[in-house]
Design a protein around this motif. Sequence first.
Motif, mmCIF file in Angstrom:
data_model
loop_
_atom_site.group_PDB
_atom_site.id
_atom_site.type_symbol
_atom_site.label_atom_id
_atom_site.label_comp_id
_atom_site.label_asym_id
_atom_site.label_seq_id
_atom_site.Cartn_x
_atom_site.Cartn_y
_atom_site.Cartn_z
ATOM 1 N N ILE A 56 3.858 -0.521 19.107
ATOM 2 C CA ILE A 56 3.005 -0.182 17.761
ATOM 3 C C ILE A 56 3.770 0.365 16.657
ATOM 4 C CG2 ILE A 56 0.647 1.068 17.080
ATOM 5 C CD1 ILE A 56 -0.351 0.566 19.682
ATOM 6 N N ASP A 57 4.491 1.345 17.011
ATOM 7 C CA ASP A 57 5.395 2.150 16.234
ATOM 8 C C ASP A 57 6.071 1.176 15.095
ATOM 9 O OD1 ASP A 57 4.080 4.515 17.039
ATOM 10 O OD2 ASP A 57 5.810 4.892 18.247
ATOM 11 N N SER A 58 6.659 0.411 15.667
ATOM 12 C CA SER A 58 7.543 -0.685 14.973
ATOM 13 C C SER A 58 6.602 -1.743 14.314
ATOM 14 C CB SER A 58 8.720 -1.095 15.825
ATOM 15 O OG SER A 58 9.569 -0.174 16.280
ATOM 16 N N ALA A 59 5.606 -2.004 14.508
ATOM 17 C CA ALA A 59 4.624 -3.067 13.900
ATOM 18 C C ALA A 59 4.634 -2.766 12.365
ATOM 19 C CB ALA A 59 3.261 -3.087 14.390
ATOM 20 N N ALA A 60 4.483 -4.061 11.618
ATOM 21 C CA ALA A 60 4.612 -4.049 10.228
ATOM 22 C C ALA A 60 3.078 -3.588 9.744
ATOM 23 C CB ALA A 60 4.858 -5.285 9.599
ATOM 24 N N VAL A 61 2.128 -4.104 10.698
ATOM 25 C CA VAL A 61 0.825 -3.855 10.452
ATOM 26 C C VAL A 61 0.215 -3.146 11.458
ATOM 27 C CG1 VAL A 61 -1.584 -4.679 9.831
ATOM 28 C CG2 VAL A 61 0.386 -5.616 8.745
ATOM 29 N N VAL A 62 -0.459 -1.943 11.548
ATOM 30 C CA VAL A 62 -1.113 -1.223 12.844
ATOM 31 C C VAL A 62 -2.803 -1.365 12.179
ATOM 32 C CG1 VAL A 62 -1.322 0.911 13.847
ATOM 33 C CG2 VAL A 62 0.942 -0.037 13.418
ATOM 34 N N TRP A 63 -3.426 -1.381 13.563
ATOM 35 C CA TRP A 63 -4.977 -1.402 13.294
ATOM 36 C C TRP A 63 -5.728 -0.327 14.010
ATOM 37 C CZ3 TRP A 63 -7.123 -5.498 10.476
ATOM 38 C CH2 TRP A 63 -6.506 -6.445 9.946
#
Length: 338
Positions: free
Chosen positions: A285-292
């Motif tokens: 999650i921390d590296s994702a470009a988009v977090v929901w």
Amino acid sequence: LANSRPYEGFVLSLLVSVALLVLLLGRNGPAWNIILRRVALPVGLALLLAAAAMGFYNFRVTGHPLRMPAMVNAETYGMAPPFLWQKARPEPAYRHAALRDYYTEVGMAEYLALRSPDGLLFNEWEKIKELATEYFASWGLAVPLIMLPWVLRRDRWMRFALLVFGFFLAALLVETWHQPHYAAPITALVFAVSLESMRRLYEWQWRDLPLGRWIAHVSVLLSLVTGVIASARIAGEDVPWVQFGFRRAQMISELKQLGAKNLIVVRYGSQHNVHMEWVYNEADIDSAAVVWAREMDREQNRKLLDYFHDRKVWLLEADADGWPTPVPYRVETGPPFG
């Protein structure tokens, strides 16, 4: 099958594997060198590669190669067990009222309904009717089954196919929940039985008239017509769940093009459709470009924004009229309570 429908896929694969072993090791089976070279080696290599890929995926998501994400989900949130003979789990700590309502009310309702003999019989009968409706909504597949008694009398393979179908159906009936797509692994077998019945129907004559041939032609025509009608009905309706996945993917693509990391805070309405879930994330999650993330109360929202302080934050009102569009989010605009 192990990734999409683990239990149902395992049941069907076990039945088919036993049949293949009997065939290979029987009196008329091939020699051992042929079995090893043409069956065991290629099948083993394919399964080894699949198992390695799945194990790596599970390890990166859950931390253990044999621990599937669905298992973590069930252990974290679930109360009702997946099988009828199991006992319900104590209520876990839920951070969102919507999750609690779903798992304690909707999820438990079906399980509790099956705890009485009357409820069990009613729900099992409903499962069977639902499956029959799903697979034989087209009369083109159902009509040829009038020949099934003749097919079973003459074709040993079809008797085995019906035996597998019976075991598979029994395996479905011991599950707590049911949706028609749970039976997806058996779809090819349903088509095989129907088409073999149609072949026998095609050969049937009545008083030297090729009546069976005409009925078979009508069955094919019915299948085509019902397929076209169903497709046209879906295409002509505004079905949100059909377009939902495409809209969400498009939104992610558009945000990635902005070049910055993003956090989307999703605000749900009181009548939200639980099957249209916007909030799910990549394993890292921390590296994702988009977090929901679901919107919570102001204090929790502030903690969320502090943690993702390096991201551009958006608000998505999931149940607004029309398709929702993300707008800049401020914690002060959030509700005083979740």
